[in-house]
Write a protein that holds these residues in place. Structure first.
Motif, mmCIF file in Angstrom:
data_model
loop_
_atom_site.group_PDB
_atom_site.id
_atom_site.type_symbol
_atom_site.label_atom_id
_atom_site.label_comp_id
_atom_site.label_asym_id
_atom_site.label_seq_id
_atom_site.Cartn_x
_atom_site.Cartn_y
_atom_site.Cartn_z
ATOM 1 N N THR A 1 0.774 -1.280 -0.005
ATOM 2 C CA THR A 1 0.136 -0.028 -0.054
ATOM 3 C C THR A 1 0.844 1.165 0.065
ATOM 4 O OG1 THR A 1 -0.052 -0.028 2.389
ATOM 5 C CG2 THR A 1 -1.758 -1.341 1.144
ATOM 6 N N ALA A 2 0.441 2.256 -0.442
ATOM 7 C CA ALA A 2 1.229 3.716 -0.854
ATOM 8 C C ALA A 2 1.412 4.166 0.699
ATOM 9 C CB ALA A 2 0.490 4.291 -1.433
ATOM 10 N N GLY A 3 0.667 3.845 1.688
ATOM 11 C CA GLY A 3 0.965 4.485 3.032
ATOM 12 C C GLY A 3 1.947 4.058 3.900
ATOM 13 N N ASN A 4 2.837 2.903 3.501
ATOM 14 C CA ASN A 4 3.557 2.344 4.458
ATOM 15 C C ASN A 4 4.907 2.470 4.084
ATOM 16 O OD1 ASN A 4 1.582 1.762 6.358
ATOM 17 N ND2 ASN A 4 1.127 -0.181 5.081
ATOM 18 N N CYS A 5 5.336 3.411 3.084
ATOM 19 C CA CYS A 5 6.750 3.274 2.493
ATOM 20 C C CYS A 5 7.318 4.257 3.243
ATOM 21 C CB CYS A 5 6.548 3.690 0.941
ATOM 22 S SG CYS A 5 5.615 2.628 0.109
ATOM 23 N N LEU A 6 8.772 4.171 3.196
ATOM 24 C CA LEU A 6 9.861 4.747 3.754
ATOM 25 C C LEU A 6 10.844 5.485 2.709
ATOM 26 C CD1 LEU A 6 11.436 5.855 6.551
ATOM 27 C CD2 LEU A 6 13.070 3.911 6.011
ATOM 28 N N TYR A 7 11.171 6.826 2.778
ATOM 29 C CA TYR A 7 11.786 7.378 1.767
ATOM 30 C C TYR A 7 13.054 8.083 2.263
ATOM 31 C CZ TYR A 7 7.648 7.175 -1.290
ATOM 32 O OH TYR A 7 6.627 6.868 -2.004
ATOM 33 N N VAL A 8 14.286 8.042 1.683
ATOM 34 C CA VAL A 8 15.371 8.611 2.131
ATOM 35 C C VAL A 8 15.674 9.437 0.930
ATOM 36 C CG1 VAL A 8 16.142 6.528 3.412
ATOM 37 C CG2 VAL A 8 16.799 6.905 0.981
ATOM 38 N N ALA A 9 16.758 10.567 1.609
ATOM 39 C CA ALA A 9 17.435 11.514 0.473
ATOM 40 C C ALA A 9 18.785 11.786 1.239
ATOM 41 C CB ALA A 9 16.512 12.627 0.317
ATOM 42 N N ARG A 10 19.591 12.359 0.417
ATOM 43 C CA ARG A 10 20.712 13.075 1.136
ATOM 44 C C ARG A 10 20.453 14.287 1.825
ATOM 45 N NH1 ARG A 10 25.699 14.078 -2.771
ATOM 46 N NH2 ARG A 10 24.340 12.729 -4.107
ATOM 47 N N GLY A 11 20.993 14.520 2.894
ATOM 48 C CA GLY A 11 20.753 15.561 3.585
ATOM 49 C C GLY A 11 21.550 17.083 2.999
ATOM 50 N N THR A 12 21.204 18.117 3.796
ATOM 51 C CA THR A 12 21.702 19.357 3.221
ATOM 52 C C THR A 12 23.037 19.353 3.781
ATOM 53 O OG1 THR A 12 20.537 20.507 4.919
ATOM 54 C CG2 THR A 12 19.448 20.619 2.549
ATOM 55 N N ALA A 13 23.288 19.047 4.957
ATOM 56 C CA ALA A 13 24.617 19.056 5.868
ATOM 57 C C ALA A 13 25.617 17.791 5.236
ATOM 58 C CB ALA A 13 24.420 18.870 7.334
ATOM 59 N N PRO A 14 26.636 17.978 5.077
ATOM 60 C CA PRO A 14 27.643 17.008 4.481
ATOM 61 C C PRO A 14 27.352 15.569 5.516
ATOM 62 C CG PRO A 14 28.944 18.849 4.672
ATOM 63 C CD PRO A 14 27.586 19.015 5.249
#
Length: 69
Positions: free
Chosen positions: A16-29
């Motif tokens: 289901t679309a409501g149970n996903c985890l997303y990741v992205a690179r942060g702005t701080a190194p």
């Protein structure tokens, strides 16, 4: 920074679309951003070592009760 300004990648599979985890690179190194699909405006920031420790803890399960270690 707005949630839409990150390059989010889906890191978990869910039927289901409501149970996903997303990741992205942060702005701080050296940081990672995390968010759930059901709360997209709540963004957590963590260093990779802290995220790795969280994943290990989840995989290991709860600690044994005192006296049974």
């Amino acid at each position: 920074m707005n949630v839409s300004e990150y390059a989010w990648q889906k890191s978990s599979y869910s039927g289901t679309a409501g149970n996903c985890l997303y990741v992205a690179r942060g702005t701080a190194p050296g940081t990672i951003r995390l968010r759930e699909s059901d709360a997209p405006d709540l963004i957590l920031t963590a260093p990779p070592a802290a995220l790795a420790a969280l994943i290990r803890a989840v995989k290991d399960g709860p600690p044994a009760p005192r006296g049974q270690r």
